[in-house]
Design a protein around this motif. Structure first.
Motif, PDB file in Angstrom:
ATOM      1  N   VAL A  96      -9.575  -9.041  75.599  1.00  0.00           N
ATOM      2  CA  VAL A  96     -10.884  -8.402  75.711  1.00  0.00           C
ATOM      3  C   VAL A  96     -11.453  -8.593  77.113  1.00  0.00           C
TER       4      VAL A  96
ATOM      5  N   GLU B 282      -9.835  -6.316  79.696  1.00  0.00           N
ATOM      6  CA  GLU B 282      -9.806  -4.886  79.406  1.00  0.00           C
ATOM      7  C   GLU B 282     -10.622  -4.137  80.466  1.00  0.00           C
TER       8      GLU B 282
ATOM      9  N   ARG C  21     -10.766   0.490  72.400  1.00  0.00           N
ATOM     10  CA  ARG C  21     -10.031   0.089  71.198  1.00  0.00           C
ATOM     11  C   ARG C  21      -8.596   0.592  71.193  1.00  0.00           C
TER      12      ARG C  21
ATOM     13  N   LEU D 112      -9.914  -6.876  65.767  1.00  0.00           N
ATOM     14  CA  LEU D 112     -11.105  -7.668  66.020  1.00  0.00           C
ATOM     15  C   LEU D 112     -12.076  -7.660  64.840  1.00  0.00           C
TER      16      LEU D 112
ATOM     17  N   GLN E 216     -20.122  -6.474  66.728  1.00  0.00           N
ATOM     18  CA  GLN E 216     -18.796  -6.330  67.335  1.00  0.00           C
ATOM     19  C   GLN E 216     -18.834  -5.335  68.487  1.00  0.00           C
ATOM     20  N   ASP E 217     -19.463  -4.178  68.272  1.00  0.00           N
ATOM     21  CA  ASP E 217     -19.531  -3.163  69.322  1.00  0.00           C
ATOM     22  C   ASP E 217     -20.262  -3.689  70.547  1.00  0.00           C
TER      23      ASP E 217
ATOM     24  N   LEU F  28     -18.064  -6.192  72.503  1.00  0.00           N
ATOM     25  CA  LEU F  28     -17.004  -5.522  73.265  1.00  0.00           C
ATOM     26  C   LEU F  28     -17.567  -4.814  74.489  1.00  0.00           C
TER      27      LEU F  28
END
Length: 388
Positions: free
Chosen positions: A165, A168, A277, A284, A294-295, A298
């Motif tokens: 993550v 990324e 994603r 995840l 979660q969103d 990220l």
């Protein structure tokens, strides 16, 4: 007997090791070198007997008794550690997947269905044999290992997830350009307005305005809803009521910043999540009880200034810090970014490479031990201490 292994490489190197082991032992046996330690024991024992005084009685009986004490353990060592007994081939080797099934992970393909298929065909007709002791040691070793692994809870690899993550990037150049446009046309004006208003904010509110998708920025009518895109966006149709006074070029409309960020499926938020994603190889979802949390986690990681570099400096100034583009602030930002980047470049890739390399190193070491076993045992004089 089934020989369990724990990686594709170990699957083949174990068999290769025993094939070479059998060949090496056959070479030592055919050349008679395996008798050399026994001859050495005979000479040593004879010399020890000669050193005994006349009061020790018959030297011949004494020599026979001492040779029996020396030779019987040596014979036992040869039988249980060198004599091939248990057959091993690809037919009675198994890639252990029980814990993967138990934890609900995808079970790896059989070796013959992977890139190792050519090795399968190469070893298919070859069979080696494992000495009795080493077959028992292999079974005990794998039994204890798999029992220990089964005690570990079925949780995702948090270190691997963190590495993936944090490293990324936005891979779509057009999407990266749009993020820069959004920062310049929406985030910076809205954040400057918040700071200029000198409104007191608690820690949670300050956190919300510290990144592009903060709820305060999106929902406050004086912030994102007040600003709009300065260029036509193809994902939005031109609306006369909303876009009054702006040219209809046929290339799209001019959404307000809250629409630009939060519109379902076509908003910048969903575009970034979709791009991110598809590049992540780990699941995840089970780490978070709430999809929104979660969103946000990220996106906060993806949209760090370190992840949106341009040729020199950051894609935007003041994101998460001071908006003043002074020499001191610029130097501080560059130095801190260089320090963080240097540290992460040195540490995290190294940890990840080591973690992925350790099973391969283990398989190579196991093969090396298997191949060297006959020489170690023979040149140790069939020592029980060397076996242990």
């Amino acid at each position: 007997m089934t020989f369990n292994v724990d990686s594709y490489l170990e699957y083949f190197l174990t068999l290769l090791g025993w094939i070479i082991n059998n060949g090496l032992f056959g070479l030592l046996a055919s050349t008679g070198l395996f008798i050399a330690p026994l001859i050495g024991v005979l000479i040593k024992t004879w010399l020890e007997v000669k050193k005994q005084g006349a009061d020790e009685g018959n030297k011949g009986e004494l020599l026979i008794d001492w040779l029996g004490i020396q030779f019987f353990p040596a014979m036992l060592v040869i039988v249980i550690t060198l004599a091939p007994m248990l057959p091993i081939s690809l037919n009675n080797m198994a890639y252990n997947v029980e814990q993967s099934k138990h934890c609900g992970y995808k079970v790896p393909l059989a070796p013959e269905k992977t890139g190792y298929a050519s090795m399968v065909s190469e070893f298919a007709d070859k069979q080696a044999k494992v000495p009795l002791l080493w077959g028992l040691v292999h079974a005990i070793n794998k039994g204890i290992l798999h029992g220990a692994v089964s005690t570990i809870p079925c949780k995702p690899d948090l270190r691997q997830i963190r590495f993936e993550v944090q490293h990324e990037k936005i891979n779509n150049p057009a999407l990266l350009t749009e993020v820069r446009q959004f920062v310049q046309q929406c985030y910076l004006p809205a954040r400057r307005k918040v700071l200029d208003s000198q409104v007191a904010m608690n820690a949670a509110q300050a956190r919300e305005v510290s990144w592009l998708g903060g709820k305060i920025l999106v929902n406050n009518s004086e912030l994102y809803p007040r600003y709009r895109a300065m260029q036509p966006m193809q994902r939005w149709a031109y609306e006369p009521n909303r876009d009054q006074g702006l040219p209809n070029t046929g290339e799209g409309g001019f959404p307000h910043c809250d629409e630009w960020w939060a519109d379902s499926q076509v908003g910048l938020k969903d575009m970034l999540l979709s791009d991110m994603r598809q590049n992540l190889s780990v699941k995840l979802g089970e780490l978070f009880t709430d999809a929104n949390i979660q969103d946000e986690a990220l996106l906060r990681t993806l949209l760090r200034p370190e992840n949106i570099n341009i040729s020199r400096g950051k894609a935007y100034e003041g994101y998460g810090g001071s908006l003043d583009s002074t020499l001191t602030n610029n130097v501080s930002s560059v130095v801190s970014a260089l320090g963080i980047t240097a540290g992460s470049l040195a540490a995290y890739p190294g940890f990840d490479a080591m973690r992925n390399a350790l099973p391969m190193i283990q398989a190579l070491l196991i093969m090396a031990v298997i191949i060297l076993t006959p020489m170690v045992i023979i040149f140790s004089g069939y020592s029980l201490k060397a076996i242990v």
